[in-house]
Design a protein around this motif. Structure first.
Motif, PDB file in Angstrom:
ATOM      1  N   PRO A 197       3.536 145.006  55.132  1.00 25.60           N
ATOM      2  CA  PRO A 197       2.247 144.637  56.134  1.00 25.60           C
ATOM      3  C   PRO A 197       2.393 145.035  57.822  1.00 25.60           C
ATOM      4  CG  PRO A 197       2.034 143.810  53.615  1.00 25.60           C
ATOM      5  CD  PRO A 197       3.028 144.503  53.706  1.00 25.60           C
ATOM      6  N   ASP A 198       3.667 143.484  57.933  1.00 25.31           N
ATOM      7  CA  ASP A 198       3.786 143.428  58.950  1.00 25.31           C
ATOM      8  C   ASP A 198       4.533 144.792  59.891  1.00 25.31           C
ATOM      9  OD1 ASP A 198       3.478 141.061  58.656  1.00 25.31           O
ATOM     10  OD2 ASP A 198       4.653 140.492  59.036  1.00 25.31           O
ATOM     11  N   ARG A 199       5.315 145.106  59.079  1.00 21.89           N
ATOM     12  CA  ARG A 199       5.347 146.687  59.682  1.00 21.89           C
ATOM     13  C   ARG A 199       4.598 147.870  59.712  1.00 21.89           C
ATOM     14  NH1 ARG A 199      10.136 149.995  56.204  1.00 21.89           N
ATOM     15  NH2 ARG A 199      10.117 150.873  58.671  1.00 21.89           N
ATOM     16  N   LEU A 200       3.331 147.911  59.090  1.00 26.23           N
ATOM     17  CA  LEU A 200       2.530 149.403  59.253  1.00 26.23           C
ATOM     18  C   LEU A 200       1.809 148.418  60.465  1.00 26.23           C
ATOM     19  CD1 LEU A 200       0.702 150.669  58.416  1.00 26.23           C
ATOM     20  CD2 LEU A 200      -0.353 149.452  57.015  1.00 26.23           C
ATOM     21  N   ARG A 201       1.208 147.430  60.460  1.00 25.05           N
ATOM     22  CA  ARG A 201       0.232 146.833  62.069  1.00 25.05           C
ATOM     23  C   ARG A 201       1.178 146.428  62.845  1.00 25.05           C
ATOM     24  NH1 ARG A 201      -3.308 143.352  61.548  1.00 25.05           N
ATOM     25  NH2 ARG A 201      -2.794 142.147  58.833  1.00 25.05           N
ATOM     26  N   ALA A 202       2.660 146.676  63.092  1.00 21.80           N
ATOM     27  CA  ALA A 202       3.533 146.538  64.314  1.00 21.80           C
ATOM     28  C   ALA A 202       3.663 148.260  64.862  1.00 21.80           C
ATOM     29  CB  ALA A 202       5.306 145.724  64.147  1.00 21.80           C
ATOM     30  N   GLU A 203       3.702 148.543  63.529  1.00 20.60           N
ATOM     31  CA  GLU A 203       3.893 150.172  64.359  1.00 20.60           C
ATOM     32  C   GLU A 203       2.212 151.033  64.496  1.00 20.60           C
ATOM     33  OE1 GLU A 203       5.943 154.014  64.079  1.00 20.60           O
ATOM     34  OE2 GLU A 203       6.613 151.280  63.567  1.00 20.60           O
ATOM     35  N   ILE A 204       0.974 150.154  64.055  1.00 18.46           N
ATOM     36  CA  ILE A 204      -0.665 150.694  64.763  1.00 18.46           C
ATOM     37  C   ILE A 204      -0.580 150.071  65.955  1.00 18.46           C
ATOM     38  CG2 ILE A 204      -2.730 150.211  64.732  1.00 18.46           C
ATOM     39  CD1 ILE A 204      -2.247 150.259  60.859  1.00 18.46           C
ATOM     40  N   ARG A 205      -0.103 149.295  66.257  1.00 17.15           N
ATOM     41  CA  ARG A 205       0.585 148.142  67.639  1.00 17.15           C
ATOM     42  C   ARG A 205       0.793 149.476  68.249  1.00 17.15           C
ATOM     43  NH1 ARG A 205      -0.460 142.095  67.027  1.00 17.15           N
ATOM     44  NH2 ARG A 205      -2.203 142.342  64.408  1.00 17.15           N
ATOM     45  N   THR A 206       2.316 150.068  67.879  1.00 20.48           N
ATOM     46  CA  THR A 206       2.863 150.493  69.048  1.00 20.48           C
ATOM     47  C   THR A 206       2.485 151.988  68.866  1.00 20.48           C
ATOM     48  OG1 THR A 206       5.181 149.802  68.292  1.00 20.48           O
ATOM     49  CG2 THR A 206       5.037 151.942  69.152  1.00 20.48           C
ATOM     50  N   CYS A 207       1.561 152.595  68.181  1.00 20.78           N
ATOM     51  CA  CYS A 207       1.397 153.509  68.544  1.00 20.78           C
ATOM     52  C   CYS A 207       0.122 153.938  69.494  1.00 20.78           C
ATOM     53  CB  CYS A 207       0.916 154.455  67.212  1.00 20.78           C
ATOM     54  SG  CYS A 207       0.514 156.062  67.173  1.00 20.78           S
ATOM     55  N   ARG A 208      -0.963 152.642  69.274  1.00 16.84           N
ATOM     56  CA  ARG A 208      -1.622 152.905  69.987  1.00 16.84           C
ATOM     57  C   ARG A 208      -1.373 152.311  71.886  1.00 16.84           C
ATOM     58  NH1 ARG A 208      -4.170 148.240  67.727  1.00 16.84           N
ATOM     59  NH2 ARG A 208      -6.019 148.791  66.268  1.00 16.84           N
ATOM     60  N   ASP A 209       0.035 152.077  71.699  1.00 13.17           N
ATOM     61  CA  ASP A 209      -0.108 151.468  72.798  1.00 13.17           C
ATOM     62  C   ASP A 209       1.041 153.115  73.804  1.00 13.17           C
ATOM     63  OD1 ASP A 209      -0.572 148.888  73.249  1.00 13.17           O
ATOM     64  OD2 ASP A 209       1.859 148.293  72.481  1.00 13.17           O
ATOM     65  N   LEU A 210       1.410 153.751  72.539  1.00 14.00           N
ATOM     66  CA  LEU A 210       1.983 155.603  73.051  1.00 14.00           C
ATOM     67  C   LEU A 210       1.353 155.845  73.098  1.00 14.00           C
ATOM     68  CD1 LEU A 210       5.059 155.318  70.680  1.00 14.00           C
ATOM     69  CD2 LEU A 210       5.153 154.926  73.558  1.00 14.00           C
ATOM     70  N   CYS A 211      -0.271 156.713  72.585  1.00  9.90           N
ATOM     71  CA  CYS A 211      -1.510 156.666  73.497  1.00  9.90           C
ATOM     72  C   CYS A 211      -2.026 156.894  73.984  1.00  9.90           C
ATOM     73  CB  CYS A 211      -2.283 156.863  71.473  1.00  9.90           C
ATOM     74  SG  CYS A 211      -2.049 157.955  69.801  1.00  9.90           S
ATOM     75  N   GLY A 212      -2.175 155.460  74.539  1.00 14.83           N
ATOM     76  CA  GLY A 212      -2.364 155.284  76.081  1.00 14.83           C
ATOM     77  C   GLY A 212      -4.239 155.254  75.571  1.00 14.83           C
ATOM     78  N   GLY A 213      -4.825 155.233  74.771  1.00 15.21           N
ATOM     79  CA  GLY A 213      -6.109 155.506  74.809  1.00 15.21           C
ATOM     80  C   GLY A 213      -7.223 156.965  74.063  1.00 15.21           C
ATOM     81  N   ALA A 214      -5.896 157.825  73.667  1.00 10.49           N
ATOM     82  CA  ALA A 214      -6.155 158.541  72.757  1.00 10.49           C
ATOM     83  C   ALA A 214      -6.257 158.574  71.578  1.00 10.49           C
ATOM     84  CB  ALA A 214      -4.681 160.152  73.216  1.00 10.49           C
ATOM     85  N   PRO A 215      -6.995 159.368  70.808  1.00  9.31           N
ATOM     86  CA  PRO A 215      -7.374 158.833  69.505  1.00  9.31           C
ATOM     87  C   PRO A 215      -5.723 159.261  68.688  1.00  9.31           C
ATOM     88  CG  PRO A 215      -7.935 161.766  69.959  1.00  9.31           C
ATOM     89  CD  PRO A 215      -7.385 160.888  71.071  1.00  9.31           C
ATOM     90  N   PHE A 216      -5.806 158.425  67.810  1.00 10.40           N
ATOM     91  CA  PHE A 216      -4.624 159.113  66.079  1.00 10.40           C
ATOM     92  C   PHE A 216      -5.399 157.803  65.465  1.00 10.40           C
ATOM     93  CE2 PHE A 216      -3.702 154.030  67.648  1.00 10.40           C
ATOM     94  CZ  PHE A 216      -3.475 153.729  66.712  1.00 10.40           C
ATOM     95  N   GLY A 217      -4.588 157.996  63.775  1.00 14.06           N
ATOM     96  CA  GLY A 217      -5.552 157.668  62.500  1.00 14.06           C
ATOM     97  C   GLY A 217      -4.125 157.049  61.665  1.00 14.06           C
ATOM     98  N   VAL A 218      -5.316 156.586  60.381  1.00 14.19           N
ATOM     99  CA  VAL A 218      -3.669 156.383  59.340  1.00 14.19           C
ATOM    100  C   VAL A 218      -4.104 157.188  58.369  1.00 14.19           C
ATOM    101  CG1 VAL A 218      -2.636 154.116  58.182  1.00 14.19           C
ATOM    102  CG2 VAL A 218      -3.099 153.473  60.913  1.00 14.19           C
ATOM    103  N   ASN A 219      -2.683 157.331  58.152  1.00 10.83           N
ATOM    104  CA  ASN A 219      -3.190 158.112  56.398  1.00 10.83           C
ATOM    105  C   ASN A 219      -2.415 157.451  55.644  1.00 10.83           C
ATOM    106  OD1 ASN A 219      -1.248 159.401  54.288  1.00 10.83           O
ATOM    107  ND2 ASN A 219      -1.855 160.727  54.796  1.00 10.83           N
ATOM    108  N   VAL A 220      -3.313 157.014  54.669  1.00 10.12           N
ATOM    109  CA  VAL A 220      -3.623 156.582  53.147  1.00 10.12           C
ATOM    110  C   VAL A 220      -3.346 157.172  51.694  1.00 10.12           C
ATOM    111  CG1 VAL A 220      -4.600 154.244  51.606  1.00 10.12           C
ATOM    112  CG2 VAL A 220      -4.420 154.379  54.459  1.00 10.12           C
TER     113      VAL A 220
END
Length: 340
Positions: free
Chosen positions: A64-87
């Motif tokens: 869970p901590d790795r997934l949370r960190a990856e989401i936060r990194t992605c949000r920063d890199l996207c700079g407001g552009a859309p992204f999602g998570v596949n389950v």
């Protein structure tokens, strides 16, 4: 981008204004589907910057901590552009499965878009809807899309027999899926499986789709975190270089043809009752993951679809998307009378 990647395409044709672009806030109705082990923050944010949407594969980050960190990194890199998570859920619920916890983590992180697959997401829809999450559910044929529609997903992506990975047991091609979906669905649908050109995007829109899903064509993007030799093997491959295996365990998979696919095919032919336990020493995802790290594509089940015939070079994801857009514009020009 321009033909040499030297600037942005100045105008987006109104034909690309679809339920997909409106739901995600993207420029083009193209979804870069989740890629196991490969759809990380770097890849997903590259898609966002290219004007499309992609999804971090939650299963690639089981802690869970790795997934949370990856989401936060992605949000920063996207700079407001859309992204999602596949389950990606296993076909059947198993003891100890953490799917509900993953969905709750995604909701806690404020992720707005989720791509689900594997089995009916009905049990988790209350969590997702309460969080205001848009749900795109991936299925291998229209009959499953009809069921997904009935449980309240927002959109479905239907990936045909041509796709890399798991095309299901029905083995219905993308053209037929599109025609059936247009007749049987009321929610927006996307078409995947063998999609890799802009002309196919235009064809899918003409058939009633709201967009397309692309996987294999994007595997040769520079931002994919895989060994250069793996990507070069895909460039060198053609549409004839895939194999279907694991039909005996009702988990058909289309992958790059190699020593493993030849062996598994032989085992299934000689012993149709071999079962998943007998195949696992050869088909384990850990073996395939090594190919991404080492570049040795001779072993492992390496998901790849028939659009391998379209992977002609390694280049930035933005350039691949720009090329598809140019192809789409050329296709539209062929359809329109002069002066329209």
């Amino acid at each position: 981008m321009a033909p040499d990647g030297q600037g942005a395409v100045p105008v987006t044709d109104p034909v690309f204004d679809t339920p997909v672009t409106r739901a995600y806030g993207t420029r083009l109705p193209v979804v870069a589907g989740g890629l196991m082990w490969l759809a990380d923050a770097q890849y997903v944010s590259a898609a966002a910057r290219a004007g499309i949407i992609s999804f971090i594969t939650a299963a690639s980050f089981p802690e869970p901590d790795r997934l949370r960190a990856e989401i936060r990194t992605c949000r920063d890199l996207c700079g407001g552009a859309p992204f999602g998570v596949n389950v990606s859920m296993l076909p059947k619920l198993i003891q100890g499965e953490q799917t509900e916890q993953v969905f709750r983590l995604i909701a806690e992180e404020g992720v707005r878009f989720v791509e689900t697959s594997g089995r009916n997401p009905e049990a988790y829809m209350p969590i997702l809807k309460e969080a205001g999450i848009t749900v795109l559910h991936k299925v291998p044929s229209v009959r499953y899309a009809v069921k997904a529609q009935s449980v309240g997903v927002d959109m479905v992506s239907i990936v045909g027999a041509e796709c890399g990975g798991h095309p299901g047991m029905d083995m219905i091609g993308s053209m037929i899926n599109a025609a059936l979906a247009e007749r049987r669905l009321t929610i927006p649908f996307l078409i995947g499986g063998g999609i890799g050109t802009g002309s196919q995007l235009v064809a899918a829109l003409a058939m009633g789709a709201a967009g397309v899903v692309v996987g294999t064509r994007f595997l040769v993007a520079e931002e994919v975190a895989a060994h250069p030799n793996y990507k070069q093997a895909l460039v060198d491959a053609s549409e004839l270089d895939t194999a279907l295996t694991m039909q005996t365990v009702r988990n058909t998979i289309r992958t790059l043809r190699n020593e493993t696919t030849d062996l598994v095919s032989k085992l299934e032919t000689e012993n149709p009752e071999i079962g998943i336990a007998g195949l696992m020493p050869y088909v384990s995802g850990k073996i395939g993951r090594e190919a991404y790290r080492t570049g040795d594509v001779s072993r492992g089940m390496l998901s790849a679809g028939q659009s391998l015939g379209l992977t002609d070079r390694v280049e930035p994801l933005a350039d691949i998307v720009a090329g598809m857009e140019r192809e789409a514009m050329a296709a539209l020009a062929r359809l329109r009378p002069v002066g329209v």
